[in-house]
Design a protein around this motif. Structure first.
Motif, PDB file in Angstrom:
ATOM      1  N   GLY A 283       0.835  -1.210   0.000  1.00  0.00           N
ATOM      2  CA  GLY A 283       0.000   0.000   0.000  1.00  0.00           C
ATOM      3  C   GLY A 283       0.862   1.249   0.000  1.00  0.00           C
ATOM      4  N   CYS A 284       0.306   2.341   0.521  1.00  0.00           N
ATOM      5  CA  CYS A 284       1.038   3.606   0.564  1.00  0.00           C
ATOM      6  C   CYS A 284       1.975   3.617   1.775  1.00  0.00           C
ATOM      7  N   PRO A 285       3.247   3.937   1.577  1.00  0.00           N
ATOM      8  CA  PRO A 285       4.188   3.922   2.710  1.00  0.00           C
ATOM      9  C   PRO A 285       3.817   4.914   3.812  1.00  0.00           C
ATOM     10  N   PHE A 286       3.039   5.948   3.455  1.00  0.00           N
ATOM     11  CA  PHE A 286       2.695   6.976   4.441  1.00  0.00           C
ATOM     12  C   PHE A 286       1.401   6.643   5.191  1.00  0.00           C
ATOM     13  N   ALA A 287       0.706   5.582   4.775  1.00  0.00           N
ATOM     14  CA  ALA A 287      -0.639   5.294   5.306  1.00  0.00           C
ATOM     15  C   ALA A 287      -0.716   5.274   6.836  1.00  0.00           C
ATOM     16  N   PRO A 288       0.234   4.642   7.557  1.00  0.00           N
ATOM     17  CA  PRO A 288       0.076   4.583   9.025  1.00  0.00           C
ATOM     18  C   PRO A 288       0.114   5.946   9.704  1.00  0.00           C
ATOM     19  N   ARG A 289       0.631   6.959   9.005  1.00  0.00           N
ATOM     20  CA  ARG A 289       0.772   8.288   9.631  1.00  0.00           C
ATOM     21  C   ARG A 289      -0.163   9.318   9.003  1.00  0.00           C
ATOM     22  N   CYS A 290      -0.888   8.910   7.991  1.00  0.00           N
ATOM     23  CA  CYS A 290      -1.616   9.889   7.176  1.00  0.00           C
ATOM     24  C   CYS A 290      -2.972  10.226   7.787  1.00  0.00           C
ATOM     25  N   ASP A 291      -3.261  11.513   7.912  1.00  0.00           N
ATOM     26  CA  ASP A 291      -4.559  11.925   8.466  1.00  0.00           C
ATOM     27  C   ASP A 291      -5.671  11.909   7.417  1.00  0.00           C
ATOM     28  N   PRO A 296      -8.345   2.341   0.099  1.00  0.00           N
ATOM     29  CA  PRO A 296      -7.313   1.674  -0.711  1.00  0.00           C
ATOM     30  C   PRO A 296      -5.880   1.879  -0.211  1.00  0.00           C
ATOM     31  N   CYS A 297      -5.682   2.860   0.669  1.00  0.00           N
ATOM     32  CA  CYS A 297      -4.306   3.251   1.014  1.00  0.00           C
ATOM     33  C   CYS A 297      -3.511   2.126   1.669  1.00  0.00           C
ATOM     34  N   ALA A 298      -4.169   1.276   2.438  1.00  0.00           N
ATOM     35  CA  ALA A 298      -3.458   0.225   3.171  1.00  0.00           C
ATOM     36  C   ALA A 298      -3.045  -0.934   2.283  1.00  0.00           C
ATOM     37  N   VAL A 314       2.217  11.433  -5.559  1.00  0.00           N
ATOM     38  CA  VAL A 314       1.952   9.991  -5.474  1.00  0.00           C
ATOM     39  C   VAL A 314       1.000   9.769  -4.311  1.00  0.00           C
ATOM     40  N   CYS A 315      -0.306   9.867  -4.586  1.00  0.00           N
ATOM     41  CA  CYS A 315      -1.299   9.775  -3.515  1.00  0.00           C
ATOM     42  C   CYS A 315      -2.654   9.440  -4.119  1.00  0.00           C
ATOM     43  N   HIS A 316      -3.384   8.524  -3.470  1.00  0.00           N
ATOM     44  CA  HIS A 316      -4.702   8.124  -3.983  1.00  0.00           C
ATOM     45  C   HIS A 316      -5.692   9.285  -4.013  1.00  0.00           C
ATOM     46  N   LEU A 317      -5.444  10.336  -3.257  1.00  0.00           N
ATOM     47  CA  LEU A 317      -6.371  11.476  -3.291  1.00  0.00           C
ATOM     48  C   LEU A 317      -6.408  12.111  -4.680  1.00  0.00           C
TER      49      LEU A 317
HETATM   50 FE1  SF4 Z   1      -1.005   7.673   1.161  1.00  0.00          FE
HETATM   51 FE2  SF4 Z   1      -2.470   9.568   0.010  1.00  0.00          FE
HETATM   52 FE3  SF4 Z   1      -3.637   7.479   1.139  1.00  0.00          FE
HETATM   53 FE4  SF4 Z   1      -2.492   9.323   2.652  1.00  0.00          FE
HETATM   54  S1  SF4 Z   1      -4.272   9.598   1.331  1.00  0.00           S
HETATM   55  S2  SF4 Z   1      -2.288   7.136   2.899  1.00  0.00           S
HETATM   56  S3  SF4 Z   1      -0.727   9.837   1.363  1.00  0.00           S
HETATM   57  S4  SF4 Z   1      -2.292   7.434  -0.639  1.00  0.00           S
END
Ligand code: SF4
Length: 327
Positions: A283-291, A296-298, A314-317
């Motif tokens: 998944g996204c490497p930032f997911a555990p810290r992302c607000d 899908p991020c995980a 590089v972000c699903h948003l």
């Molecule tokens: Fe990663 Fe973007 Fe999902 Fe945050 S919103 S976890 S940055 S893909």
């Protein structure tokens, strides 16, 4: 400003061998261009791969590192044959200001003799001419030329950092890589060093990559920013665009995590820690810290999308953005 890049980094990867046979993938497919006269900030927390990236560009990584990808200067891949092709350009075309000015100097040699060394090594100046240029370089960075025979310990921290910049300029490079050049300096001296770097790049026509954890500093100094997380560039674009319209939550959180130059704002760190780079990331490497994380991020790694011309993240948003993926 010419649109042709002076320097192009393409799909750069760096791995370090760890004891026990595992590998740490410190830089994971970094690509960017740097144009003549441009100042680009490479920004992110400690351990995100930014210093490793520029050390790889200089060919200065330890032997435990494996490097893949290309670093082209005026279209020539200077990494093509390793040290043989990098060393003629090191200091002469691409120079570096190291983190912590004390590390740049040998404590038992005078500042002047150490600035002369790269000139004589590369044959750009020798003897009296080199000594004259050293005095001029010191003056250029705001130090009296009469201090040329001083030892590093006779300089204040700010003066040592100025001298480290003079050292990097000794062979008149076209590209300056500045690695956290204001670390350990007080706020007023930091501002003076940043102002000096801006003046030098402007007056000498230098291109610069400023490596820092401090995104607001990049906003004040740079034309463009590349934000790194877990070995990857996760957002890149013109500084004004990133400042007004960050498209990655990490970028937005970095803006809030560092004090401004005058130190008025509180320091708020981003909760959590970056992922280990010796393990597979799902998944996204930032997911555990992302607000802003959502379903899908995980499990699904986000793709690099160009959200507006020259601005990529590089972000699903940004998955809804109907934009071409950068080549
Ligand atoms: Fe990663 Fe973007 Fe999902 Fe945050 S919103 S976890 S940055 S893909």
């Amino acid at each position: 400003m010419s649109r042709e890049p002076i320097l192009s980094v393409e799909d750069l990867h760096v791995w370090f061998d760890l004891s026990g046979g595992s590998e740490l993938h410190a830089v994971q497919g970094v690509s960017f261009d740097l144009r003549p006269g441009e100042r680009m900030g490479l920004v992110g927390e400690s351990g995100c791969g930014k210093t490793t990236t520029i050390l790889a560009m200089m060919g200065l990584l330890p032997s435990s590192a494996s490097v893949a990808g290309s670093v082209s200067l005026d279209g020539e891949n200077i990494m093509a044959r390793g040290e043989d092709t990098v060393s003629p350009h090191r200091w002469k075309d691409i120079a570096m200001v190291f983190q912590g000015a004390m590390n740049a100097f040998n404590p038992v040699k005078t500042i002047g003799s150490q600035i002369v060394e790269p000139m004589e090594l590369h044959g750009t100046a020798t003897g009296k001419a080199a000594r004259g240029q050293t005095r001029e370089l010191l003056e250029l960075v705001g130090i009296s030329g009469d201090r040329v025979n001083n030892y590093p310990h006779e300089f204040s921290g700010g003066m040592r950092q100025r001298a480290a910049i003079a050292l990097a300029l000794a062979c008149e490079p076209r590209v300056l890589l500045a690695d956290e050049p204001t670390t350990a300096l007080d706020v007023m001296v930091q501002a003076q060093i940043l102002e000096l770097l801006v003046r030098l790049t402007r007056d000498l026509g230098l291109s610069m990559i400023l490596v820092t954890h401090d995104l607001p500093v990049v906003a004040q100094v740079c034309d463009r920013a590349a934000v790194m997380y877990a070995g990857e560039i996760v957002e890149m674009g013109a500084m004004s665009t990133i400042y007004h319209d960050p498209r990655h939550p990490y970028t937005r959180m970095l803006f809030g995590a560092t004090p401004d130059l005058l130190g008025d704002a509180d320091v708020i760190s981003i909760p959590g820690a970056p992922p280990r780079l010796d393990r597979e990331i799902v998944g996204c490497p930032f997911a555990p810290r992302c607000d802003s994380a959502f379903a899908p991020c995980a499990t699904v790694a986000p793709r690099r999308m160009e959200t507006s011309p020259g601005h990529e993240a590089v972000c699903h948003l940004n998955d809804h953005v109907v934009a071409k993926e950068p080549a």
